[in-house]
Design a protein around this motif. Structure first.
Motif, PDB file in Angstrom:
ATOM      1  N   PHE A 130       4.499  -1.855   9.163  1.00  0.00           N
ATOM      2  CA  PHE A 130       5.730  -1.422   8.507  1.00  0.00           C
ATOM      3  C   PHE A 130       5.442  -0.719   7.187  1.00  0.00           C
ATOM      4  CE2 PHE A 130       9.291  -2.055   5.606  1.00  0.00           C
ATOM      5  CZ  PHE A 130      10.361  -1.617   6.378  1.00  0.00           C
ATOM      6  N   TYR A 131       4.565  -1.321   6.368  1.00  0.00           N
ATOM      7  CA  TYR A 131       4.349  -0.786   5.023  1.00  0.00           C
ATOM      8  C   TYR A 131       3.297   0.322   4.976  1.00  0.00           C
ATOM      9  CZ  TYR A 131       7.063  -4.748   3.273  1.00  0.00           C
ATOM     10  OH  TYR A 131       8.063  -5.649   3.010  1.00  0.00           O
ATOM     11  N   ARG A 132       2.418   0.406   5.997  1.00  0.00           N
ATOM     12  CA  ARG A 132       1.314   1.361   5.926  1.00  0.00           C
ATOM     13  C   ARG A 132       1.352   2.429   7.014  1.00  0.00           C
ATOM     14  NH1 ARG A 132      -1.653   2.680   1.539  1.00  0.00           N
ATOM     15  NH2 ARG A 132      -2.185   0.838   0.313  1.00  0.00           N
ATOM     16  N   GLU A 133       1.657   2.021   8.261  1.00  0.00           N
ATOM     17  CA  GLU A 133       1.492   2.935   9.384  1.00  0.00           C
ATOM     18  C   GLU A 133       2.789   3.580   9.857  1.00  0.00           C
ATOM     19  OE1 GLU A 133      -1.419   3.831  10.465  1.00  0.00           O
ATOM     20  OE2 GLU A 133      -2.517   2.438   9.186  1.00  0.00           O
ATOM     21  N   MET A 134       3.913   2.941   9.624  1.00  0.00           N
ATOM     22  CA  MET A 134       5.184   3.486  10.086  1.00  0.00           C
ATOM     23  C   MET A 134       5.468   4.830   9.422  1.00  0.00           C
ATOM     24  SD  MET A 134       9.017   1.797   9.851  1.00  0.00           S
ATOM     25  CE  MET A 134       8.724   0.552  11.101  1.00  0.00           C
ATOM     26  N   ASN A 135       6.039   5.742  10.185  1.00  0.00           N
ATOM     27  CA  ASN A 135       6.429   7.034   9.622  1.00  0.00           C
ATOM     28  C   ASN A 135       7.314   6.808   8.391  1.00  0.00           C
ATOM     29  OD1 ASN A 135       8.340   9.424   9.294  1.00  0.00           O
ATOM     30  ND2 ASN A 135       6.895  10.227  10.806  1.00  0.00           N
ATOM     31  N   PHE A 169       1.492  -9.470   2.386  1.00  0.00           N
ATOM     32  CA  PHE A 169       0.279 -10.272   2.280  1.00  0.00           C
ATOM     33  C   PHE A 169      -0.492  -9.784   1.061  1.00  0.00           C
ATOM     34  CE2 PHE A 169       1.676 -11.150   6.480  1.00  0.00           C
ATOM     35  CZ  PHE A 169       1.195 -12.417   6.783  1.00  0.00           C
ATOM     36  N   TYR A 170      -0.339 -10.548  -0.019  1.00  0.00           N
ATOM     37  CA  TYR A 170      -0.862 -10.157  -1.327  1.00  0.00           C
ATOM     38  C   TYR A 170      -2.365 -10.420  -1.392  1.00  0.00           C
ATOM     39  CZ  TYR A 170       0.048  -8.968  -6.208  1.00  0.00           C
ATOM     40  OH  TYR A 170       0.105  -8.326  -7.421  1.00  0.00           O
ATOM     41  N   SER A 196      -8.050  -7.838  -9.109  1.00  0.00           N
ATOM     42  CA  SER A 196      -7.204  -7.870  -7.918  1.00  0.00           C
ATOM     43  C   SER A 196      -7.138  -6.476  -7.298  1.00  0.00           C
ATOM     44  CB  SER A 196      -5.793  -8.325  -8.284  1.00  0.00           C
ATOM     45  OG  SER A 196      -4.914  -8.137  -7.184  1.00  0.00           O
ATOM     46  N   PRO A 197      -7.242  -6.392  -5.978  1.00  0.00           N
ATOM     47  CA  PRO A 197      -7.150  -5.086  -5.309  1.00  0.00           C
ATOM     48  C   PRO A 197      -5.714  -4.679  -4.997  1.00  0.00           C
ATOM     49  CG  PRO A 197      -7.692  -6.761  -3.701  1.00  0.00           C
ATOM     50  CD  PRO A 197      -7.583  -7.469  -5.036  1.00  0.00           C
ATOM     51  N   ALA A 198      -4.742  -5.426  -5.506  1.00  0.00           N
ATOM     52  CA  ALA A 198      -3.355  -5.197  -5.128  1.00  0.00           C
ATOM     53  C   ALA A 198      -2.880  -3.781  -5.442  1.00  0.00           C
ATOM     54  CB  ALA A 198      -2.447  -6.216  -5.816  1.00  0.00           C
ATOM     55  N   THR A 199      -3.268  -3.254  -6.603  1.00  0.00           N
ATOM     56  CA  THR A 199      -2.805  -1.919  -7.006  1.00  0.00           C
ATOM     57  C   THR A 199      -3.238  -0.852  -6.009  1.00  0.00           C
ATOM     58  OG1 THR A 199      -2.909  -2.560  -9.331  1.00  0.00           O
ATOM     59  CG2 THR A 199      -2.799  -0.209  -8.846  1.00  0.00           C
ATOM     60  N   GLU A 200      -4.469  -0.962  -5.503  1.00  0.00           N
ATOM     61  CA  GLU A 200      -4.978   0.039  -4.574  1.00  0.00           C
ATOM     62  C   GLU A 200      -4.511  -0.215  -3.143  1.00  0.00           C
ATOM     63  OE1 GLU A 200      -7.023  -1.803  -6.541  1.00  0.00           O
ATOM     64  OE2 GLU A 200      -7.241  -0.313  -8.147  1.00  0.00           O
ATOM     65  N   GLU A 201      -4.290  -1.481  -2.777  1.00  0.00           N
ATOM     66  CA  GLU A 201      -4.069  -1.803  -1.371  1.00  0.00           C
ATOM     67  C   GLU A 201      -2.608  -2.012  -0.999  1.00  0.00           C
ATOM     68  OE1 GLU A 201      -6.575  -4.993  -0.172  1.00  0.00           O
ATOM     69  OE2 GLU A 201      -8.416  -4.009  -0.848  1.00  0.00           O
ATOM     70  N   THR A 256       1.382  -0.867  -1.135  1.00  0.00           N
ATOM     71  CA  THR A 256       2.258   0.260  -1.416  1.00  0.00           C
ATOM     72  C   THR A 256       3.209  -0.122  -2.550  1.00  0.00           C
ATOM     73  OG1 THR A 256       3.927  -0.471   0.187  1.00  0.00           O
ATOM     74  CG2 THR A 256       2.143   0.949   1.010  1.00  0.00           C
ATOM     75  N   TRP A 257       3.852   0.889  -3.133  1.00  0.00           N
ATOM     76  CA  TRP A 257       4.781   0.573  -4.220  1.00  0.00           C
ATOM     77  C   TRP A 257       5.932  -0.278  -3.697  1.00  0.00           C
ATOM     78  CZ3 TRP A 257       9.932   1.602  -4.295  1.00  0.00           C
ATOM     79  CH2 TRP A 257      10.411   2.564  -3.401  1.00  0.00           C
ATOM     80  N   THR A 258       6.310  -0.087  -2.419  1.00  0.00           N
ATOM     81  CA  THR A 258       7.381  -0.895  -1.828  1.00  0.00           C
ATOM     82  C   THR A 258       6.973  -2.359  -1.786  1.00  0.00           C
ATOM     83  OG1 THR A 258       7.945   0.986  -0.411  1.00  0.00           O
ATOM     84  CG2 THR A 258       8.908  -1.144   0.161  1.00  0.00           C
ATOM     85  N   GLU A 259       5.744  -2.641  -1.366  1.00  0.00           N
ATOM     86  CA  GLU A 259       5.260  -4.022  -1.323  1.00  0.00           C
ATOM     87  C   GLU A 259       5.221  -4.636  -2.713  1.00  0.00           C
ATOM     88  OE1 GLU A 259       2.054  -4.543   2.133  1.00  0.00           O
ATOM     89  OE2 GLU A 259       1.752  -2.693   1.004  1.00  0.00           O
ATOM     90  N   ARG A 260       4.756  -3.864  -3.678  1.00  0.00           N
ATOM     91  CA  ARG A 260       4.664  -4.405  -5.036  1.00  0.00           C
ATOM     92  C   ARG A 260       6.043  -4.640  -5.636  1.00  0.00           C
ATOM     93  NH1 ARG A 260       0.786  -0.285  -5.444  1.00  0.00           N
ATOM     94  NH2 ARG A 260       2.040   0.866  -6.956  1.00  0.00           N
ATOM     95  N   PHE A 261       6.975  -3.724  -5.352  1.00  0.00           N
ATOM     96  CA  PHE A 261       8.319  -3.834  -5.920  1.00  0.00           C
ATOM     97  C   PHE A 261       9.037  -5.086  -5.408  1.00  0.00           C
ATOM     98  CE2 PHE A 261      12.905  -3.039  -5.632  1.00  0.00           C
ATOM     99  CZ  PHE A 261      13.203  -2.790  -6.963  1.00  0.00           C
ATOM    100  N   PHE A 262       8.934  -5.335  -4.107  1.00  0.00           N
ATOM    101  CA  PHE A 262       9.684  -6.452  -3.527  1.00  0.00           C
ATOM    102  C   PHE A 262       8.972  -7.800  -3.665  1.00  0.00           C
ATOM    103  CE2 PHE A 262      11.678  -2.909  -1.127  1.00  0.00           C
ATOM    104  CZ  PHE A 262      12.972  -3.100  -1.595  1.00  0.00           C
ATOM    105  N   THR A 263       7.816  -7.813  -4.322  1.00  0.00           N
ATOM    106  CA  THR A 263       7.151  -9.094  -4.601  1.00  0.00           C
ATOM    107  C   THR A 263       6.915  -9.279  -6.096  1.00  0.00           C
ATOM    108  OG1 THR A 263       4.992  -8.052  -4.168  1.00  0.00           O
ATOM    109  CG2 THR A 263       6.029  -9.259  -2.353  1.00  0.00           C
ATOM    110  N   VAL A 264       7.658  -8.557  -6.913  1.00  0.00           N
ATOM    111  CA  VAL A 264       7.527  -8.712  -8.363  1.00  0.00           C
ATOM    112  C   VAL A 264       7.822 -10.163  -8.744  1.00  0.00           C
ATOM    113  CG1 VAL A 264       8.550  -8.112 -10.583  1.00  0.00           C
ATOM    114  CG2 VAL A 264       8.078  -6.325  -8.914  1.00  0.00           C
ATOM    115  N   GLY A 265       6.929 -10.757  -9.514  1.00  0.00           N
ATOM    116  CA  GLY A 265       7.101 -12.139  -9.923  1.00  0.00           C
ATOM    117  C   GLY A 265       6.630 -13.152  -8.905  1.00  0.00           C
TER     118      GLY A 265
END
Length: 445
Positions: free
Chosen positions: A206-211, A373-374, A402-407, A409-418
């Motif tokens: 969903f976060y990486r491969e989906m169009n 998956f953080y 942490s590799p989170a910034t590189e691995e 997406t901004w969508t994943e990071r936004f919806f897991t803030v905190g």
């Protein structure tokens, strides 16, 4: 037999999983591992490094057999083997097999080849070491896991259930990983427990491969699903004439905003329609799912689960060791990839964790978005040393960003803030000599 040493310090690491097909050959912690080994090369302490299983991912090699795997390791990681040789000139290095590298116990040639690099390969299931009046028990831990237990120890053809998972899934992931939009599939070996793998695959799709167009068109619906489900119920009440007030007021409110209100109304109508349909089919699907699970349980199809309990079998094993050998007070293991230090009756359990990346499931803040998956690293070594009043045990952590910034997406990071994982290691613990001498309580049935 436990070796008699008065002032020796033991460093213990496990679950490095070095090696494998194609993308799995990358060591993401190469620098940190070389720095750690370099530090031991220069230490003045009387030290022994114990690598407590799964140093190498021999199961993940599917194109070579037997001792040829060692030759591949030599060719792929010359810097690592050179550092092992240099470190081994200053401190003792002891290597125990795990399940992924059980073949180390199956071919005598491995002992001689590792000896060339000053590594003492002990092809046994466990070893022990003495610190003062107390004894440490070391084992990898896979023999307590029914899916990875090697029934015929030393048999090169031993293939427990976990063997097939790693040769058919993990190694294949290493071969295919670079075909994705991002090289993520190789991280399948970091997904624990293994039952989360389907959810992890869907999340990365969903976060990486989906169009991207399709993903961003779905996001509003998924975010509004909870609201839409409530509105679908209200719409049903309106259609049946039971309660029309909420729909009438919503219509009047949105009507004040002209075309913008009409657009919002249209979006809500689509969401409500889909949510209503899902609510209608949710009941029969739930009943079918329950009936299917009962049938599966009746036939025992999933009687063998790939997931190992990270606590219960090891607490039982440690208690058994403590009861059989009262002078043993420390049970040191790995395998489950969870760094822990926990007191039980008669001593403590120490798990050295893993040097692989760890993936922590985090559900989104709202809506039906797939979980994230953080990723993180929690590189640790257990340090076991004499203390004035007993034996000190601590988990020393080696910092890796942490590799989170590189691995992610901004969508994943936004919806897991905190909701980022907190990676705190247990505090230092001293096993008191006087306490170790006390009679141990009988095991409870």
């Amino acid at each position: 037999m436990a070796e008699d040493t008065d002032d020796r310090v033991y460093y213990v690491i496990s679950d490095l999983h070095i090696g494998g097909d194609e993308q799995l050959e990358e060591i993401e912690f190469r620098g940190e591992l070389l720095d750690f080994l370099g530090r031991l090369e220069r230490t003045d302490e009387n030290t022994e490094l114990i690598i407590n299983g799964d140093a190498f991912g021999l199961w993940e090699f599917t194109t070579v057999e037997g001792i040829e795997k060692f030759e591949v390791l030599e060719e792929t990681y010359p810097e690592l083997f050179d550092q092992l040789r240099a470190t081994g000139e200053n401190v003792d290095i002891t290597l125990l097999p795990g399940n992924h590298d059980h073949e180390l116990a199956a071919y005598d040639e491995y002992v001689d080849r590792f000896a060339e690099y000053n590594v003492d390969l002990v092809p046994e299931q466990s070893i022990s070491r003495r610190v003062g009046e107390q004894v440490i028990h070391f084992e990898h831990g896979h023999q307590r896991d029914q899916n990875n237990r090697i029934e015929d120890w030393g048999n090169p053809h031993a293939t427990p259930l976990g063997y097939y998972y790693n040769t058919l899934i993990t190694s294949r992931a290493g071969q295919l990983s670079n075909r994705g939009r991002y090289n993520w599939l190789k991280d399948v070996q970091a997904v624990t427990p293994t039952e989360r793998m389907p959810v992890w695959l869907f999340s990365k799709y969903f976060y990486r491969e989906m169009n991207p167009v399709l993903r961003y068109s779905l996001v509003p619906f998924l975010l509004l699903f909870n609201i839409s489900a409530i509105l679908a119920i209200l719409a049903g009440l309106d259609l049946t004439g039971i309660w029309s007030m909420p729909v009438e007021r919503t219509t009047a409110f949105l009507g004040q905003f002209g075309r913008a209100g009409t657009a919002v109304w249209f979006l809500l109508a689509v969401n409500v329609s889909v949510a209503g349909l899902l609510l209608l089919i949710a009941v029969p699907l739930h009943l079918i799912r329950r009936d299917l699970r009962k049938t599966i349980d009746r036939f025992g199809i999933f009687e063998t689960d790939l997931t190992v309990d990270p606590e219960a079998p090891y607490e039982e094993a440690a208690q058994e060791v403590f009861d059989e050998r009262p002078e043993t007070t420390i049970f040191c293991y790995g395998h489950t990839h969870r760094p822990t230090l926990r007191e039980i009756d008669g001593g403590i359990m120490v798990n050295t964790g893993t040097w692989l990346k760890r993936l922590h499931r985090r559900d989104g803040i709202i809506g039906l978005l797939p979980p994230v998956f953080y990723p993180s690293y929690q590189l640790a070594a257990a340090r076991i040393s004499p203390a004035s009043d007993g034996v000190a045990v601590e988990l020393e952590q080696f910092t890796k960003p942490s590799p989170a910034t590189e691995e992610l997406t901004w969508t994943e990071r936004f919806f897991t803030v905190g909701r980022e994982p907190e990676l705190d290691l247990p505090d230092r613990y001293v096993v008191d000599d006087e306490k170790a001498k006390q009679p141990k309580q009988p095991a409870q049935n």
